[in-house]
Design an enzyme around this catalytic site. Structure first.
Site, PDB file in Angstrom:
ATOM      1  N   LYS A 163      46.942  13.814  54.277  1.00  0.00           N
ATOM      2  CA  LYS A 163      46.604  13.041  53.074  1.00  0.00           C
ATOM      3  C   LYS A 163      45.659  13.909  52.253  1.00  0.00           C
ATOM      4  O   LYS A 163      44.455  13.914  52.474  1.00  0.00           O
ATOM      5  CB  LYS A 163      45.943  11.723  53.479  1.00  0.00           C
ATOM      6  N   SER A 192      33.028  13.891  51.355  1.00  0.00           N
ATOM      7  CA  SER A 192      31.618  13.574  51.123  1.00  0.00           C
ATOM      8  C   SER A 192      31.068  12.736  52.293  1.00  0.00           C
ATOM      9  O   SER A 192      31.822  12.110  53.040  1.00  0.00           O
ATOM     10  CB  SER A 192      31.476  12.814  49.814  1.00  0.00           C
ATOM     11  N   PHE A 247      39.089  17.700  47.609  1.00  0.00           N
ATOM     12  CA  PHE A 247      39.696  18.407  46.474  1.00  0.00           C
ATOM     13  C   PHE A 247      39.305  19.872  46.425  1.00  0.00           C
ATOM     14  O   PHE A 247      40.017  20.689  45.843  1.00  0.00           O
ATOM     15  CB  PHE A 247      39.292  17.722  45.145  1.00  0.00           C
ATOM     16  N   GLU A 268      23.381  15.630  46.894  1.00  0.00           N
ATOM     17  CA  GLU A 268      24.362  16.709  46.758  1.00  0.00           C
ATOM     18  C   GLU A 268      24.875  16.694  45.316  1.00  0.00           C
ATOM     19  O   GLU A 268      25.405  15.677  44.854  1.00  0.00           O
ATOM     20  CB  GLU A 268      25.528  16.502  47.730  1.00  0.00           C
ATOM     21  N   GLU A 297      43.808  13.312  46.062  1.00  0.00           N
ATOM     22  CA  GLU A 297      44.715  12.853  45.000  1.00  0.00           C
ATOM     23  C   GLU A 297      44.450  13.593  43.693  1.00  0.00           C
ATOM     24  O   GLU A 297      45.193  13.454  42.735  1.00  0.00           O
ATOM     25  CB  GLU A 297      44.596  11.337  44.805  1.00  0.00           C
ATOM     26  N   ARG A 298      43.357  14.398  43.666  1.00  0.00           N
ATOM     27  CA  ARG A 298      43.036  15.080  42.407  1.00  0.00           C
ATOM     28  C   ARG A 298      43.747  16.421  42.263  1.00  0.00           C
ATOM     29  O   ARG A 298      43.975  16.895  41.164  1.00  0.00           O
ATOM     30  CB  ARG A 298      41.518  15.241  42.295  1.00  0.00           C
ATOM     31  N   CYS A 345      31.471  23.530  49.906  1.00  0.00           N
ATOM     32  CA  CYS A 345      30.587  22.875  50.855  1.00  0.00           C
ATOM     33  C   CYS A 345      29.580  23.854  51.443  1.00  0.00           C
ATOM     34  O   CYS A 345      28.579  23.447  52.011  1.00  0.00           O
ATOM     35  CB  CYS A 345      31.399  22.257  51.976  1.00  0.00           C
TER      36      CYS A 345
HETATM   37  P1  NAD Z   1      35.704  12.709  48.843  1.00  0.00           P
HETATM   38  O1  NAD Z   1      34.897  12.203  49.968  1.00  0.00           O
HETATM   39  O2  NAD Z   1      35.615  12.004  47.537  1.00  0.00           O
HETATM   40  O3  NAD Z   1      37.269  12.706  49.236  1.00  0.00           O
HETATM   41  C1  NAD Z   1      37.737  13.275  50.435  1.00  0.00           C
HETATM   42  C2  NAD Z   1      39.012  12.556  50.844  1.00  0.00           C
HETATM   43  O4  NAD Z   1      38.708  11.177  51.067  1.00  0.00           O
HETATM   44  C3  NAD Z   1      40.109  12.592  49.796  1.00  0.00           C
HETATM   45  O5  NAD Z   1      41.342  12.777  50.433  1.00  0.00           O
HETATM   46  C4  NAD Z   1      40.018  11.234  49.142  1.00  0.00           C
HETATM   47  O6  NAD Z   1      41.255  10.768  48.660  1.00  0.00           O
HETATM   48  C5  NAD Z   1      39.529  10.347  50.254  1.00  0.00           C
HETATM   49  N1  NAD Z   1      38.703   9.234  49.753  1.00  0.00           N
HETATM   50  C6  NAD Z   1      37.964   9.216  48.622  1.00  0.00           C
HETATM   51  N2  NAD Z   1      37.337   8.024  48.498  1.00  0.00           N
HETATM   52  C7  NAD Z   1      37.677   7.295  49.579  1.00  0.00           C
HETATM   53  C8  NAD Z   1      37.324   5.989  50.029  1.00  0.00           C
HETATM   54  N3  NAD Z   1      36.511   5.205  49.349  1.00  0.00           N
HETATM   55  N4  NAD Z   1      37.852   5.571  51.200  1.00  0.00           N
HETATM   56  C9  NAD Z   1      38.672   6.351  51.910  1.00  0.00           C
HETATM   57  N5  NAD Z   1      39.032   7.599  51.517  1.00  0.00           N
HETATM   58  C10 NAD Z   1      38.537   8.071  50.371  1.00  0.00           C
HETATM   59  O7  NAD Z   1      35.356  14.260  48.700  1.00  0.00           O
HETATM   60  P2  NAD Z   1      35.818  15.251  47.556  1.00  0.00           P
HETATM   61  O8  NAD Z   1      35.086  14.917  46.300  1.00  0.00           O
HETATM   62  O9  NAD Z   1      37.278  15.367  47.519  1.00  0.00           O
HETATM   63  O10 NAD Z   1      35.271  16.647  48.134  1.00  0.00           O
HETATM   64  C11 NAD Z   1      33.953  17.077  47.939  1.00  0.00           C
HETATM   65  C12 NAD Z   1      33.058  16.679  49.080  1.00  0.00           C
HETATM   66  O11 NAD Z   1      33.571  17.231  50.290  1.00  0.00           O
HETATM   67  C13 NAD Z   1      31.651  17.222  48.960  1.00  0.00           C
HETATM   68  O12 NAD Z   1      30.746  16.239  49.395  1.00  0.00           O
HETATM   69  C14 NAD Z   1      31.641  18.414  49.890  1.00  0.00           C
HETATM   70  O13 NAD Z   1      30.382  18.777  50.404  1.00  0.00           O
HETATM   71  C15 NAD Z   1      32.529  17.926  50.973  1.00  0.00           C
HETATM   72  N6  NAD Z   1      33.078  19.029  51.738  1.00  0.00           N
HETATM   73  C16 NAD Z   1      32.525  19.261  52.972  1.00  0.00           C
HETATM   74  C17 NAD Z   1      32.982  20.303  53.732  1.00  0.00           C
HETATM   75  C18 NAD Z   1      32.362  20.586  55.064  1.00  0.00           C
HETATM   76  O14 NAD Z   1      32.753  21.530  55.680  1.00  0.00           O
HETATM   77  N7  NAD Z   1      31.431  19.798  55.566  1.00  0.00           N
HETATM   78  C19 NAD Z   1      34.016  21.127  53.263  1.00  0.00           C
HETATM   79  C20 NAD Z   1      34.571  20.855  52.007  1.00  0.00           C
HETATM   80  C21 NAD Z   1      34.086  19.793  51.258  1.00  0.00           C
END
Ligand code: NAD
Length: 499
Positions: A178, A231, A154, A385, A181-182, A286
């Site tokens: 994909k 994450s 997101f 985090e 969704e938020r 991130c």
């Molecule tokens: P998230 O892991 O909740 O979601 C990421 C994606 O995974 C979304 O498209 C979501 O729909 C999907 N998803 C969520 N739950 C799932 C599940 N149980 N099974 C399968 N898919 C699922 O992350 P977020 O809250 O959208 O984003 C923030 C996180 O992303 C933070 O941890 C941040 O550090 C990380 N991030 C990392 C980088 C990097 O470069 N390493 C860059 C940006 C964000």
């Protein structure tokens, strides 16, 4: 399109068509007001597979499209996005909450990768070895993988898709995007922009959803590669399940970025950098700094300088030009971050600035900046985090202790050292086990000509995002060995071929 309740309906885009029918839908909120503003369709496994098949058909024609034409499309895409950056930024702000200025920055960093992809003719060059043996030549091609999936978080609803999707398409693949969704609307806007630039229908498909859609992607045999950012727990799941299904996969995870301040650093510059990097985008980056490591005797002075800057940060609606820090993405995120701030004192840390206090606007997901001193490993506020505007200070005796602290972290996305001493800075680059390192640069996101990625639990897989490594990820190498002998040179030989 809107409903009777004035909710915007956010569609899939598959094969160039907007699709609104779905068994399940999810709410989309305006984080600054806390109100639901939209409803997004969520894909079933069948919908994902249908999109994958459409992408597969489209990709067969796309890989035959000349590189020169693909390059022209990339140039056009750059112009479309840059001339309408404000429109895209406002869409991001409405669903994510970050300030419009910050959203414009996100678009600009995404555009850097589009610019890199305008050079795709160069990035897709192969290799050739002439006369490796008498009359024998060898050359290597870089061919597209086929259908690839991009699953994005997101916090950068335009930049991360632009990192992945643009390179995958430039390299001749078709994509299933994909998005989170938020805040899904930016992805639909991007699909329109790609189409307008000349990318054929079916090459960029946007499919929304939650775990059901993601797991369908991971299992679908038509999809050959998966790029993920999110994450750590989900990144690990993506990496394991996609790899088990035989796919190429890169999965970037969470972060806990440390900024080391050496005793010789300019403390005002360090305080400015810490505040900018910790609280920008409400800490939902991130590469945000979440821990400042104060070395030697700088802590008292540094903490005071950081604390005195915080009342000046205006917290509010990201659409208001006076706002420095917007709301968090969701009510859940707000509760989570509030929990870390509330728990810090009980864990033995000093809550120097409490972001729960002060006047916060309306019913949005707002919390002010928090500063927590005397934090140590073992405290939740240090180990986990937070992904919100909470900056921890860890006090250490010397450089070696600072390096040991950072290298003991499970996360290793970004880090920075603040010093006036070149030898210390050089040694830090050598010693530190982190993927992206800044010297007096708090958020060292590499420029587009390099690639982006962390180490350890911040990245599962072995290629980084955008830049040269992305062209490697989205292509398969094929090595062709050729000989054109005269008929008279032909002979039977059962021996092992030699030179
Ligand atoms: P998230 O892991 O909740 O979601 C990421 C994606 O995974 C979304 O498209 C979501 O729909 C999907 N998803 C969520 N739950 C799932 C599940 N149980 N099974 C399968 N898919 C699922 O992350 P977020 O809250 O959208 O984003 C923030 C996180 O992303 C933070 O941890 C941040 O550090 C990380 N991030 C990392 C980088 C990097 O470069 N390493 C860059 C940006 C964000």
């Amino acid at each position: 399109m809107t409903t009777a309740l004035d909710l915007v309906l956010i569609p899939h885009v598959i094969g160039g068509e907007r699709i609104l029918d779905a068994e399940r839908v999810g709410p989309v909120f305006d984080p600054a007001t806390g109100r639901q503003t939209g409803e997004v369709v969520w894909a079933s496994a069948e919908r994902v597979h249908e999109a994958a098949l459409i992408a597969q058909r489209a990709q067969r024609a796309w890989r035959e499209t000349g590189l020169g034409r693909r390059q022209q499309i990339m140039f056009r895409l750059r112009e479309i996005i840059s001339s309408r950056a404000e429109e895209l930024a406002r869409i991001i702000t409405a669903e994510h909450g970050k300030t419009v200025d910050d959203a414009l920055g996100e678009v600009a960093r995404g555009l850097e990768n589009v610019e890199f992809c305008t050079g795709l003719m160069h990035h897709l060059k192969g290799d050739h070895s002439e006369q490796v043996s008498a009359g024998l030549d060898v050359y290597q091609l870089r061919q597209p993988v086929g259908v690839v999936a991009c699953i994005t978080p997101f916090n950068f609803p335009a930049m991360v898709p632009l990192w992945m999707v643009t390179t995958a398409i430039a390299a001749g693949n078709a994509v299933i995007l994909k998005p989170s969704e938020r805040d899904p609307s930016a992805a639909v806007w991007l699909a329109d922009a790609f189409r307008e630039a000349g990318v054929p229908d079916g090459i960029l498909n946007v499919v929304h959803g939650d775990r059901e859609a993601v797991d369908a992607i991971l299992d679908d045999p038509v999809i050959r590669a998966v790029s993920f950012v999110g994450s750590t727990a989900i990144a690990r799941h993506i990496y394991e399940r996609a790899a088990a299904a035989g796919k190429r996969v890169q999965a970037l995870g969470g972060a806990k970025n440390h900024m080391i301040v050496m005793p010789d650093a300019d403390l005002d510059a360090a305080a400015d950098a810490a505040v900018s990097a910790a609280y920008g985008s409400a800490g939902e980056r991130c590469m945000a700094i979440s821990v400042v490591v104060a070395v030697g005797d700088v802590a008292d002075d540094l903490v005071a300088r950081i604390a005195e800057r915080l009342p000046g940060l205006v917290v509010g609606d990201g659409r208001d030009p006076a706002t420095a820090m917007g709301p968090l993405i969701s009510r859940d995120a707000l509760d989570r971050v509030t929990g870390f701030v509330a728990g810090a004192t009980a864990e033995g840390a000093d809550l120097v600035v409490d972001g729960r206090q002060g006047s916060l606007p309306g019913d949005g997901h707002f919390i002010g900046p928090s500063l927590v001193d005397r934090v140590r490993p073992g405290m939740r506020v240090y180990d986990e985090e937070i992904f919100g505007p909470v900056l921890s200070i860890v006090r250490v005796a010397d450089y070696a202790a600072a390096v040991d602290l950072v290298n003991a972290s499970r996360y290793a996305n970004g880090t920075a050292v603040f010093t006036r001493d070149g030898k210390t800075a050089r040694q830090f680059g050598f010693d530190i086990e982190v993927g992206m390192v800044g010297v007096n640069v708090p958020i060292p996101v590499p420029i587009g000509a390099y690639s982006f990625g962390g180490w350890k639990d911040s990245l599962f897989g072995d290629t980084h995002m955008y830049g040269p490594e992305a062209f490697a990820f989205y292509t398969r190498r094929k090595v062709i060995t050729t000989r054109w002998p005269e008929p008279s040179e032909s002979q039977i030989s059962l021996g092992f071929p030699t030179h």
